[in-house]
Motif scaffolding. Structure first.
Motif, PDB file in Angstrom:
ATOM      1  N   HIS A  54       3.760   1.488  15.238  1.00 42.24           N
ATOM      2  CA  HIS A  54       3.852   2.519  14.194  1.00 42.24           C
ATOM      3  C   HIS A  54       2.463   2.894  13.687  1.00 42.24           C
ATOM      4  CE1 HIS A  54       8.105   3.240  13.580  1.00 42.24           C
ATOM      5  NE2 HIS A  54       8.334   1.943  13.613  1.00 42.24           N
ATOM      6  N   ILE A 113      -0.536   5.882   8.232  1.00 41.82           N
ATOM      7  CA  ILE A 113       0.427   5.469   7.215  1.00 41.82           C
ATOM      8  C   ILE A 113      -0.110   4.311   6.392  1.00 41.82           C
ATOM      9  CG2 ILE A 113       2.454   6.292   8.469  1.00 41.82           C
ATOM     10  CD1 ILE A 113       2.930   3.401   9.407  1.00 41.82           C
ATOM     11  N   GLU A 154       4.966   3.063   3.663  1.00 45.45           N
ATOM     12  CA  GLU A 154       5.569   3.823   4.766  1.00 45.45           C
ATOM     13  C   GLU A 154       5.902   2.907   5.942  1.00 45.45           C
ATOM     14  OE1 GLU A 154       7.063   6.829   7.237  1.00 45.45           O
ATOM     15  OE2 GLU A 154       6.768   6.791   5.074  1.00 45.45           O
ATOM     16  N   HIS A 193       9.023   1.068   5.116  1.00 45.63           N
ATOM     17  CA  HIS A 193      10.164   1.990   5.216  1.00 45.63           C
ATOM     18  C   HIS A 193      10.562   2.190   6.673  1.00 45.63           C
ATOM     19  CE1 HIS A 193      12.793   5.314   4.195  1.00 45.63           C
ATOM     20  NE2 HIS A 193      12.191   6.030   5.119  1.00 45.63           N
ATOM     21  N   ARG A 194       9.585   2.408   7.542  1.00 48.77           N
ATOM     22  CA  ARG A 194       9.871   2.616   8.962  1.00 48.77           C
ATOM     23  C   ARG A 194      10.489   1.383   9.611  1.00 48.77           C
ATOM     24  NH1 ARG A 194       5.197   6.208  11.830  1.00 48.77           N
ATOM     25  NH2 ARG A 194       5.191   7.929  10.346  1.00 48.77           N
ATOM     26  N   ARG A 206      12.620  12.845  10.762  1.00 49.40           N
ATOM     27  CA  ARG A 206      12.373  13.216   9.372  1.00 49.40           C
ATOM     28  C   ARG A 206      13.633  13.589   8.609  1.00 49.40           C
ATOM     29  NH1 ARG A 206       7.905  16.133  11.704  1.00 49.40           N
ATOM     30  NH2 ARG A 206       9.232  17.970  11.699  1.00 49.40           N
TER      31      ARG A 206
END
Length: 129
Positions: A17, A25, A29, A32-33, A120
């Motif tokens: 990521h 990020i 974030e 969250h991912r 998204r």
């Protein structure tokens, strides 16, 4: 790749990521991912930072924001591991004409755009055109 780098699955996913995020990020974030709590994300990033896989850097425009980046050694190792794959992909591309490559490139750009849009939004179960 995780085995080659000696990473656990969640560590590899986190590194991936950070590597592919555009723009870079931050910790929230990333958590969250990954679907983990902020406390777990903090612990994960601290562990990866101690191992040299990640770096935290202040944003040049907003000094309050801290973004995550791959550590230099990890980036070098990842690129080194991927070099044979990149060479094989280049070899495969040589099998096609410029016109064929243009069509495939257009298709892949459209697919990537749709995937980003899907990521998204909440499109699960809905028709997507």
């Amino acid at each position: 790749m995780a085995q080659r780098l000696g990473l656990r699955a969640v560590d590899h996913t986190a590194v991936n990521h950070v590597l592919t995020a555009e723009p870079p990020i931050g910790l929230f974030e990333l958590g969250h991912r990954l679907g983990i709590s902020s406390g777990s994300a903090t612990e994960l990033v601290a562990r990866l930072e101690r191992a040299g896989h990640l770096e935290r850097r202040r944003d040049g425009h907003d000094r309050r924001r801290v973004a995550l980046y791959l550590g230099e050694e990890t980036l070098t190792r990842v690129l080194g591991e991927l070099a044979p794959l990149f060479a094989a992909v280049d070899d495969a591309a040589e099998q096609f004409t410029e016109a064929e490559l243009a069509v495939m490139g257009r298709y892949l750009r459209l697919v990537a755009e749709r995937m980003r849009h899907f990521a998204r939004s909440d499109l699960a179960g809905s028709s997507y055109v």
